[in-house]
Scaffold this motif. Structure first.
Motif, PDB file in Angstrom:
ATOM      1  N   SER A  19      27.703  20.511  -6.528  1.00  0.00           N
ATOM      2  CA  SER A  19      28.468  19.241  -7.210  1.00  0.00           C
ATOM      3  C   SER A  19      28.873  20.309  -8.394  1.00  0.00           C
ATOM      4  CB  SER A  19      27.531  17.796  -7.558  1.00  0.00           C
ATOM      5  OG  SER A  19      26.575  18.422  -8.826  1.00  0.00           O
ATOM      6  N   PRO A  20      30.048  18.896  -8.953  1.00  0.00           N
ATOM      7  CA  PRO A  20      30.695  19.682 -10.366  1.00  0.00           C
ATOM      8  C   PRO A  20      29.750  18.969 -11.159  1.00  0.00           C
ATOM      9  CG  PRO A  20      31.821  17.281  -8.783  1.00  0.00           C
ATOM     10  CD  PRO A  20      30.535  17.558  -8.752  1.00  0.00           C
ATOM     11  N   PRO A  21      29.892  20.179 -12.290  1.00  0.00           N
ATOM     12  CA  PRO A  21      29.002  20.492 -13.601  1.00  0.00           C
ATOM     13  C   PRO A  21      29.224  19.518 -14.867  1.00  0.00           C
ATOM     14  CG  PRO A  21      30.757  21.989 -13.637  1.00  0.00           C
ATOM     15  CD  PRO A  21      31.010  21.322 -12.359  1.00  0.00           C
ATOM     16  N   SER A  22      30.418  18.638 -15.116  1.00  0.00           N
ATOM     17  CA  SER A  22      29.885  17.529 -15.765  1.00  0.00           C
ATOM     18  C   SER A  22      30.593  15.885 -14.906  1.00  0.00           C
ATOM     19  CB  SER A  22      31.065  18.078 -16.682  1.00  0.00           C
ATOM     20  OG  SER A  22      32.690  17.491 -15.980  1.00  0.00           O
ATOM     21  N   ARG A  23      30.766  15.009 -16.019  1.00  0.00           N
ATOM     22  CA  ARG A  23      30.709  13.729 -15.604  1.00  0.00           C
ATOM     23  C   ARG A  23      32.065  13.408 -15.775  1.00  0.00           C
ATOM     24  NH1 ARG A  23      27.826   9.320 -17.234  1.00  0.00           N
ATOM     25  NH2 ARG A  23      27.031  11.120 -19.290  1.00  0.00           N
ATOM     26  N   ALA A  24      32.941  14.197 -15.865  1.00  0.00           N
ATOM     27  CA  ALA A  24      34.519  14.140 -15.627  1.00  0.00           C
ATOM     28  C   ALA A  24      34.879  14.351 -14.693  1.00  0.00           C
ATOM     29  CB  ALA A  24      35.253  14.243 -17.038  1.00  0.00           C
ATOM     30  N   PHE A  25      34.593  15.859 -14.461  1.00  0.00           N
ATOM     31  CA  PHE A  25      35.038  16.781 -12.706  1.00  0.00           C
ATOM     32  C   PHE A  25      34.014  15.521 -11.978  1.00  0.00           C
ATOM     33  CE2 PHE A  25      34.726  19.275 -10.033  1.00  0.00           C
ATOM     34  CZ  PHE A  25      36.321  19.994 -10.059  1.00  0.00           C
ATOM     35  N   LEU A  26      32.559  15.085 -12.489  1.00  0.00           N
ATOM     36  CA  LEU A  26      32.337  13.888 -10.951  1.00  0.00           C
ATOM     37  C   LEU A  26      33.145  13.110 -10.843  1.00  0.00           C
ATOM     38  CD1 LEU A  26      30.256  14.259  -9.345  1.00  0.00           C
ATOM     39  CD2 LEU A  26      28.908  12.824 -10.427  1.00  0.00           C
ATOM     40  N   PHE A  32      30.541   8.882  -7.134  1.00  0.00           N
ATOM     41  CA  PHE A  32      29.414   8.350  -7.874  1.00  0.00           C
ATOM     42  C   PHE A  32      29.084   8.425  -9.575  1.00  0.00           C
ATOM     43  CE2 PHE A  32      28.699  11.136  -3.814  1.00  0.00           C
ATOM     44  CZ  PHE A  32      28.289  10.197  -3.152  1.00  0.00           C
ATOM     45  N   SER A  33      27.663   8.043  -9.401  1.00  0.00           N
ATOM     46  CA  SER A  33      27.398   8.484 -11.178  1.00  0.00           C
ATOM     47  C   SER A  33      27.041  10.022 -11.092  1.00  0.00           C
ATOM     48  CB  SER A  33      26.945   7.438 -11.333  1.00  0.00           C
ATOM     49  OG  SER A  33      25.151   7.172 -10.944  1.00  0.00           O
ATOM     50  N   TYR A  34      27.118  10.043 -13.072  1.00  0.00           N
ATOM     51  CA  TYR A  34      26.849  10.997 -12.802  1.00  0.00           C
ATOM     52  C   TYR A  34      25.177  10.575 -14.230  1.00  0.00           C
ATOM     53  CZ  TYR A  34      26.293  15.773 -15.671  1.00  0.00           C
ATOM     54  OH  TYR A  34      26.000  16.728 -15.999  1.00  0.00           O
ATOM     55  N   PRO A  35      23.833  12.106 -13.662  1.00  0.00           N
ATOM     56  CA  PRO A  35      24.562  13.359 -12.898  1.00  0.00           C
ATOM     57  C   PRO A  35      24.599  12.607 -11.072  1.00  0.00           C
ATOM     58  CG  PRO A  35      22.335  12.643 -13.601  1.00  0.00           C
ATOM     59  CD  PRO A  35      23.056  11.739 -13.887  1.00  0.00           C
ATOM     60  N   LEU A  36      25.060  13.255 -10.365  1.00  0.00           N
ATOM     61  CA  LEU A  36      24.876  13.246  -8.617  1.00  0.00           C
ATOM     62  C   LEU A  36      23.166  13.276  -7.870  1.00  0.00           C
ATOM     63  CD1 LEU A  36      26.079  12.356  -6.010  1.00  0.00           C
ATOM     64  CD2 LEU A  36      27.133  14.953  -6.165  1.00  0.00           C
ATOM     65  N   THR A  37      22.888  12.232  -7.550  1.00  0.00           N
ATOM     66  CA  THR A  37      20.905  11.899  -7.105  1.00  0.00           C
ATOM     67  C   THR A  37      21.442  12.250  -5.767  1.00  0.00           C
ATOM     68  OG1 THR A  37      21.087  10.269  -7.490  1.00  0.00           O
ATOM     69  CG2 THR A  37      20.226  11.109  -9.731  1.00  0.00           C
TER      70      THR A  37
END
Length: 159
Positions: A19-26, A32-37
């Motif tokens: 999964s993407p490493p940052s809130r903006a990238f996600l 989905f909300s950050y962090p992905l769970t």
């Protein structure tokens, strides 16, 4: 060979790893909300509006893709949350997977069109989607300020 199956809970650790490493990238990649769970993925897998699929190459998990359809009678689906193992990106597998899953959705679910959104700076994804038969149909602005493209692929059988 690229094949598909339903995503299972045992697959989720791989998805979280990729999964993407940052809130903006996600945010540009999914809703989905950050962090992905794992809990978010399980909820998505249980939704009646999503078809969450595992992508395998030679029986090894290499990615996931989700088709979203609010109302089946609309005959329109959206690809969301498409993710590949970073180690296999850039070799044509992504375009093959997108083409095969959309062909399957046209044939088995009777969709007339399948759409997706992609940001203008994601050049490799745009090339992948074009290679899979998607065309740009419009643009939009994301609240974070990014410019996005709306792309669609039409069911060729219905043309």
């Amino acid at each position: 060979m690229i094949t598909f199956r339903n995503l299972e809970e045992k697959d989720i650790p791989y998805i979280l790893e990729w999964s993407p490493p940052s809130r903006a990238f996600l945010k540009q990649w999914s809703d989905f909300s950050y962090p992905l769970t794992a809990k978010q993925f399980i909820k998505r897998m249980e939704s009646e509006h999503y078809c969450v699929v595992a992508i395998e190459q030679d029986y090894k998990l290499i990615g996931t893709i989700q088709l979203y359809c609010e109302r089946k009678e609309s005959r329109y689906a959206t690809i969301g949350c498409y993710l590949l193992d970073p180690r296999i990106r850039g070799n044509g597998v992504g375009a093959e997977a997108i083409r095969k899953i959309t062909d399957y959705a046209f044939r088995c679910f009777g969709f007339a069109k399948i759409g997706l959104g992609v940001y203008d700076y994601n050049i490799s994804a745009i090339k992948c989607y074009r290679k899979a038969g998607f065309i740009k149909i419009g643009e939009y602005r994301h609240p974070f300020g990014w410019t996005g493209y709306r792309m669609e692929r039409t069911n060729e059988i219905e043309r």
